[in-house]
Design an enzyme around this catalytic site. Sequence first.
Site, PDB file in Angstrom:
ATOM      1  N   SER A  36       2.088   1.087  -8.344  1.00 22.21           N
ATOM      2  CA  SER A  36       2.272   1.563  -6.979  1.00 22.21           C
ATOM      3  C   SER A  36       3.771   1.594  -6.707  1.00 22.21           C
ATOM      4  O   SER A  36       4.425   0.552  -6.768  1.00 22.21           O
ATOM      5  CB  SER A  36       1.566   0.597  -6.026  1.00 22.21           C
ATOM      6  N   LYS A  63       0.874   5.688  -8.297  1.00 19.65           N
ATOM      7  CA  LYS A  63       0.594   5.860  -6.867  1.00 19.65           C
ATOM      8  C   LYS A  63       1.917   5.886  -6.135  1.00 19.65           C
ATOM      9  O   LYS A  63       2.794   5.059  -6.411  1.00 19.65           O
ATOM     10  CB  LYS A  63      -0.316   4.722  -6.417  1.00 19.65           C
ATOM     11  N   LYS A  66       3.872   5.790  -2.442  1.00 22.40           N
ATOM     12  CA  LYS A  66       3.792   5.546  -1.006  1.00 22.40           C
ATOM     13  C   LYS A  66       4.329   6.777  -0.292  1.00 22.40           C
ATOM     14  O   LYS A  66       5.375   7.326  -0.696  1.00 22.40           O
ATOM     15  CB  LYS A  66       4.616   4.313  -0.635  1.00 22.40           C
ATOM     16  N   ASP A 118      -0.474   6.986  -1.078  1.00 21.06           N
ATOM     17  CA  ASP A 118      -0.968   5.962  -0.143  1.00 21.06           C
ATOM     18  C   ASP A 118      -0.088   5.969   1.101  1.00 21.06           C
ATOM     19  O   ASP A 118       1.116   5.710   1.017  1.00 21.06           O
ATOM     20  CB  ASP A 118      -0.925   4.583  -0.825  1.00 21.06           C
ATOM     21  N   GLU A 150      -4.871   7.830  -0.204  1.00 25.99           N
ATOM     22  CA  GLU A 150      -5.296   6.502   0.237  1.00 25.99           C
ATOM     23  C   GLU A 150      -4.859   6.257   1.679  1.00 25.99           C
ATOM     24  O   GLU A 150      -3.686   6.440   2.019  1.00 25.99           O
ATOM     25  CB  GLU A 150      -4.676   5.458  -0.717  1.00 25.99           C
ATOM     26  N   ASP A 201      -8.452   1.753   2.231  1.00 23.80           N
ATOM     27  CA  ASP A 201      -7.901   0.426   1.921  1.00 23.80           C
ATOM     28  C   ASP A 201      -8.041  -0.406   3.210  1.00 23.80           C
ATOM     29  O   ASP A 201      -9.074  -1.048   3.434  1.00 23.80           O
ATOM     30  CB  ASP A 201      -6.438   0.584   1.441  1.00 23.80           C
ATOM     31  N   LYS A 230      -9.522  -4.942  -2.567  1.00 16.87           N
ATOM     32  CA  LYS A 230      -8.554  -6.030  -2.737  1.00 16.87           C
ATOM     33  C   LYS A 230      -9.286  -7.337  -2.490  1.00 16.87           C
ATOM     34  O   LYS A 230      -9.955  -7.488  -1.462  1.00 16.87           O
ATOM     35  CB  LYS A 230      -7.400  -5.894  -1.747  1.00 16.87           C
ATOM     36  N   GLY A 275      -3.877  -4.264  -5.064  1.00 14.08           N
ATOM     37  CA  GLY A 275      -3.114  -5.503  -5.163  1.00 14.08           C
ATOM     38  C   GLY A 275      -2.223  -5.717  -3.962  1.00 14.08           C
ATOM     39  O   GLY A 275      -2.054  -4.822  -3.124  1.00 14.08           O
TER      40      GLY A 275
HETATM   41  O1  OSB Z   1      -1.448  -0.479   0.526  1.00 13.79           O
HETATM   42  O2  OSB Z   1      -2.000  -0.983  -1.451  1.00 13.79           O
HETATM   43  C1  OSB Z   1      -1.262  -1.158  -0.471  1.00 13.79           C
HETATM   44  C2  OSB Z   1       1.492  -3.664  -1.349  1.00 13.79           C
HETATM   45  C3  OSB Z   1       1.584  -4.365  -0.179  1.00 13.79           C
HETATM   46  C4  OSB Z   1       0.804  -3.981   0.886  1.00 13.79           C
HETATM   47  C5  OSB Z   1      -0.092  -2.924   0.781  1.00 13.79           C
HETATM   48  C6  OSB Z   1      -0.209  -2.230  -0.408  1.00 13.79           C
HETATM   49  C7  OSB Z   1       0.635  -2.589  -1.483  1.00 13.79           C
HETATM   50  C8  OSB Z   1       0.660  -1.857  -2.741  1.00 13.79           C
HETATM   51  C9  OSB Z   1       1.170  -2.579  -3.951  1.00 13.79           C
HETATM   52  O3  OSB Z   1       0.375  -0.702  -2.841  1.00 13.79           O
HETATM   53  C10 OSB Z   1       0.096  -2.961  -4.872  1.00 13.79           C
HETATM   54  C11 OSB Z   1       0.624  -3.863  -5.959  1.00 13.79           C
HETATM   55  O4  OSB Z   1       1.393  -3.378  -6.792  1.00 13.79           O
HETATM   56  O5  OSB Z   1       0.272  -5.065  -5.967  1.00 13.79           O
HETATM   57 MG    MG Z   2      -3.057   0.819   0.135  1.00 16.38          MG
END
Ligand code: OSB
Ligand code: MG
Length: 368
Positions: free
Chosen positions: A137, A163, A165, A190, A215, A240, A264, A292
């Site tokens: 991510s 992924k 952001k 996401d 996402e 999510d 999660k 995660g």
């Molecule tokens: O939205 O999945 C999410 C990290 C912190 C808060 C929300 C998210 C995330 C990640 C990172 O996308 C996932 C990871 O690498 O652990």
């Molecule tokens: Mg997410």
Amino acid sequence: MPRVSTIEAFRVSLPLVHAFQTSSHRKSHLEHILVRAQDADGTVGWGEIASPSDPYYCPETVDGCWLTVERYLAPALLGAEWDHPAEVGALWARVRGHHFAKAGLDIACWDLWSRSAGTPLARALGGDRMTISAGVSLGIEPTVSDLLAQVDRYTAEGYRRIKLKIAPGWDVEPVRAVRAAHPDLALHVDANGAYTEEQTDVLAELDHFGLTMIEQPYAPGALAAHARLQKRIETAVCLDESVDDLDQLDTALELGSGRVLNIKVSRMGGLTAARAAHDRAVAGGWQVWCGGMHEFGVGRAANVAIASLPGFTLPSDVSGSDKYYTHDVVEPSIRAIDGQVTVPSGPGIGHEVDEALVRRLASATLKF
Ligand code: OSB
Ligand code: MG
């Protein structure tokens, strides 16, 4: 059967290798709470509360989790009788919400129980995979070329999907650039709920880049809006933040608010709840994958275990520890090789916690 006669909690902060920015927050180090539960025989289980420090992803915070553990959760668990970790959730069923805090204790109980049974946590949960598929991510970067460098780096390391952001103003342009550089890459975005339904045209534009999913485009409560979006676009909508219990999942399944669920362990409130969400979503015809929260090794190992269940068919956000931390709290640290993380065959989470390190790093401790 016992069970837990001593509970300790440690507030531990680790610097991130690379600062992470989402639509809602930016982080250069993370503070999580590690939970140590010991039974009368001296067997120890570890858990992790991976709540963000600030309430920008979810309502919980590290401070709030700390108080919730101290006042409600640890007292409920201490000395309670239970035979199987699937029973511990009932001990704190009266406590509403606080899923991240509950997850930390739940993981510790699963680790404790599977260690005393001599069973790998993954097998105790019903997982049958030997390896899990790992993606990464990537946060919002200062420039598109910084982002492309990150994508190049992790695809070269063998990660199975990327992924990105996104946020209003950082969406079509970076996606177009990454797609142009990597035509066949499994790619998804996401938004962490940063879009409103008035901004749907941008999301519809993202439909043309062969993304595997979008996402959490809208706010957590917007299940009807997600259903309208899913009717309008071809790309799968993934939830999510919208789903942290089975009732919300039922509503999402019934409305058709997406086709994919990011599960999660923390958000659902622990391994038992995450497994139930897996079962329900798969029965409802959705695909699931393991998300995660930048976990340290304890929570990351729990993610590996849950992701070994048969329904987790899409690559996870469970990357190797080295993507996040130079020195993790478990041995061996979790490694992704060619985009695969091996499911450990030792008992419990299958990794040993460096307890001396945890005690040394702790800025605060609780003991029951
Ligand atoms: O939205 O999945 C999410 C990290 C912190 C808060 C929300 C998210 C995330 C990640 C990172 O996308 C996932 C990871 O690498 O652990
Ligand atoms: Mg997410």
